[in-house]
Design an enzyme around this catalytic site. Structure first.
Site, PDB file in Angstrom:
ATOM      1  N   CYS A   1       0.811  -1.333  -0.022  1.00 10.68           N
ATOM      2  CA  CYS A   1       0.061   0.103   0.078  1.00 10.68           C
ATOM      3  C   CYS A   1       0.838   1.230  -0.062  1.00 10.68           C
ATOM      4  CB  CYS A   1      -0.843   0.268   1.169  1.00 10.68           C
ATOM      5  SG  CYS A   1      -2.262  -1.449   1.252  1.00 10.68           S
TER       6      CYS A   1
ATOM      7  N   CYS B   1      -5.058   4.088   1.831  1.00 13.05           N
ATOM      8  CA  CYS B   1      -4.474   4.120   0.680  1.00 13.05           C
ATOM      9  C   CYS B   1      -5.632   4.002  -0.470  1.00 13.05           C
ATOM     10  CB  CYS B   1      -3.796   2.782   0.357  1.00 13.05           C
ATOM     11  SG  CYS B   1      -4.515   1.320   0.335  1.00 13.05           S
TER      12      CYS B   1
ATOM     13  N   HIS C   1      -7.447   2.454   6.300  1.00 16.16           N
ATOM     14  CA  HIS C   1      -6.672   1.418   7.071  1.00 16.16           C
ATOM     15  C   HIS C   1      -7.229   1.759   8.573  1.00 16.16           C
ATOM     16  CE1 HIS C   1      -2.854   1.206   4.208  1.00 16.16           C
ATOM     17  NE2 HIS C   1      -4.011   0.771   3.683  1.00 16.16           N
TER      18      HIS C   1
ATOM     19  N   HIS D   1      -9.588  -1.191   4.487  1.00 18.21           N
ATOM     20  CA  HIS D   1      -8.716  -1.934   4.069  1.00 18.21           C
ATOM     21  C   HIS D   1      -7.490  -2.237   5.194  1.00 18.21           C
ATOM     22  CE1 HIS D   1      -6.011  -3.790   1.151  1.00 18.21           C
ATOM     23  NE2 HIS D   1      -4.979  -3.397   1.603  1.00 18.21           N
TER      24      HIS D   1
ATOM     25  N   THR E   1     -14.330 -11.852  15.098  1.00 25.45           N
ATOM     26  CA  THR E   1     -14.011 -10.305  15.330  1.00 25.45           C
ATOM     27  C   THR E   1     -14.622  -9.670  14.113  1.00 25.45           C
ATOM     28  OG1 THR E   1     -12.384 -10.560  16.918  1.00 25.45           O
ATOM     29  CG2 THR E   1     -12.267  -8.398  15.411  1.00 25.45           C
TER      30      THR E   1
ATOM     31  N   TYR F   1     -23.268  -5.815  25.033  1.00 28.00           N
ATOM     32  CA  TYR F   1     -22.386  -6.916  24.338  1.00 28.00           C
ATOM     33  C   TYR F   1     -23.266  -8.116  24.082  1.00 28.00           C
ATOM     34  CZ  TYR F   1     -18.839  -3.444  25.912  1.00 28.00           C
ATOM     35  OH  TYR F   1     -17.977  -2.459  26.138  1.00 28.00           O
TER      36      TYR F   1
ATOM     37  N   ASN G   1     -23.522 -15.633  17.883  1.00 31.14           N
ATOM     38  CA  ASN G   1     -23.003 -16.464  19.019  1.00 31.14           C
ATOM     39  C   ASN G   1     -23.327 -15.936  20.491  1.00 31.14           C
ATOM     40  OD1 ASN G   1     -21.597 -18.055  20.801  1.00 31.14           O
ATOM     41  ND2 ASN G   1     -19.713 -18.005  19.731  1.00 31.14           N
TER      42      ASN G   1
ATOM     43  N   ARG H   1     -18.023 -11.838  26.018  1.00 26.81           N
ATOM     44  CA  ARG H   1     -16.593 -11.456  26.305  1.00 26.81           C
ATOM     45  C   ARG H   1     -15.712 -11.096  24.887  1.00 26.81           C
ATOM     46  NH1 ARG H   1     -13.361 -14.066  31.054  1.00 26.81           N
ATOM     47  NH2 ARG H   1     -15.138 -13.078  32.243  1.00 26.81           N
TER      48      ARG H   1
ATOM     49  N   ASN I   1     -11.399  -2.712  17.058  1.00 27.61           N
ATOM     50  CA  ASN I   1     -11.788  -2.016  16.417  1.00 27.61           C
ATOM     51  C   ASN I   1     -10.797  -1.018  15.584  1.00 27.61           C
ATOM     52  OD1 ASN I   1     -13.655  -0.666  14.131  1.00 27.61           O
ATOM     53  ND2 ASN I   1     -14.865   0.274  15.869  1.00 27.61           N
TER      54      ASN I   1
ATOM     55  N   CYS J   1     -18.148   1.404  17.463  1.00 25.18           N
ATOM     56  CA  CYS J   1     -18.350   0.543  18.664  1.00 25.18           C
ATOM     57  C   CYS J   1     -18.591   1.339  19.950  1.00 25.18           C
ATOM     58  CB  CYS J   1     -16.790  -0.040  19.000  1.00 25.18           C
ATOM     59  SG  CYS J   1     -15.499   1.421  18.939  1.00 25.18           S
ATOM     60  N   HIS J   2     -18.943   2.782  19.900  1.00 31.02           N
ATOM     61  CA  HIS J   2     -19.325   3.366  20.912  1.00 31.02           C
ATOM     62  C   HIS J   2     -20.775   3.059  21.149  1.00 31.02           C
ATOM     63  CE1 HIS J   2     -20.167   5.716  17.268  1.00 31.02           C
ATOM     64  NE2 HIS J   2     -21.351   6.185  17.978  1.00 31.02           N
TER      65      HIS J   2
ATOM     66  N   SER K   1     -25.049  -3.954  29.803  1.00 27.67           N
ATOM     67  CA  SER K   1     -26.246  -4.529  30.031  1.00 27.67           C
ATOM     68  C   SER K   1     -27.105  -3.867  31.164  1.00 27.67           C
ATOM     69  CB  SER K   1     -26.396  -6.142  30.418  1.00 27.67           C
ATOM     70  OG  SER K   1     -25.903  -6.934  29.294  1.00 27.67           O
TER      71      SER K   1
ATOM     72  N   GLU L   1     -25.758  11.639  19.334  1.00 21.80           N
ATOM     73  CA  GLU L   1     -26.436  10.925  18.386  1.00 21.80           C
ATOM     74  C   GLU L   1     -28.075  10.898  19.142  1.00 21.80           C
ATOM     75  OE1 GLU L   1     -25.258   6.876  17.467  1.00 21.80           O
ATOM     76  OE2 GLU L   1     -23.315   7.612  16.623  1.00 21.80           O
TER      77      GLU L   1
END
Length: 214
Positions: free
Chosen positions: A18, A37, A42, A102, A112, A131, A140, A145, A154, A162-163, A168, A189
């Site tokens: 790259c 790139c 990235h 990428h 993941t 989570y 799953n 965890r 991430n 991910c924010h 729970s 948001e």
């Protein structure tokens, strides 16, 4: 308001290395460093965690490219345009393409990658999941965890949101940019979603000064 357009992941292996470019976006959260790139983004590096200043939050600062604005590959142009819209005109993100991604983590088949892709596609602007709920969505339910590990790994925060993954109990939980930043993003948001539901304008949430990246 979240874009329904799924970003491409360039899965070609081998070939020339790259030619990485970098750009710095001055956002309400501080300096965000974005690398990529012509094949895709990235990484997005958030500002280092810091405590918000005492008293009322500072007014929103301009969201603009401050370094590396010349001759950016298309994925970085799309990334900075999308992030500017996210902070300043969230309703318009649905009309913008998400950039190709990428990063090696997103190129190889893994739980993941499945979690991150599920989060991107299924948890929309102004929503939050636990989570455990995200583990269920990713196929799953016993892997809560592992979902936490995926959030820590991430490479493209905010775009891969991910924010929006919380505990729970309703507690916001940890975040790579620090808990105050995570709470700011969730509040931003929530307020924008409420304003749009009421037919109001698009005035982003006030920002804390979270410092700058090294």
């Amino acid at each position: 308001m979240a874009s329904r357009m799924v970003p491409k992941v360039n899965s070609k292996q081998g070939g020339s290395p790259c030619q990485e470019k970098q750009v710095v976006l001055l956002s309400p959260l501080g300096r965000m460093e974005i690398s990529g790139c012509d094949k895709g983004v990235h990484e997005i590096k958030l500002p280092k965690p810091s405590l918000p200043p005492p008293g009322r939050a500072e007014p929103l600062v301009a969201c603009e490219v401050c370094e590396g604005a010349e001759e950016l590959p298309e994925p970085l142009q799309q990334c900075t345009a999308w992030l500017r819209a996210y902070f300043c005109e969230p309703a318009s993100t649905g009309t913008l393409p998400l950039p190709a991604l990428h990063h090696p983590l997103l190129l190889r088949d893994s739980f993941t990658r499945q979690v991150l892709w599920t989060l991107l596609n299924d948890v929309k602007f102004g929503e939050a999941v636990s989570y455990k709920q995200l583990a269920d969505l990713a196929g799953n339910g016993r892997a809560a965890r592992a979902v936490g590990g995926a959030m820590r790994s991430n490479p493209i925060p905010i775009i891969i949101p991910c924010h929006r993954v919380i505990r729970s109990s309703g507690d916001s939980g940890n975040y790579g940019g620090g808990r105050p930043m995570k709470e700011w993003l969730l509040c931003h948001e929530r307020l924008q979603k409420e304003k749009l539901a009421q037919g109001g304008g698009c005035s982003p949430a006030p920002a804390h000064n979270h410092g700058s990246s090294a």
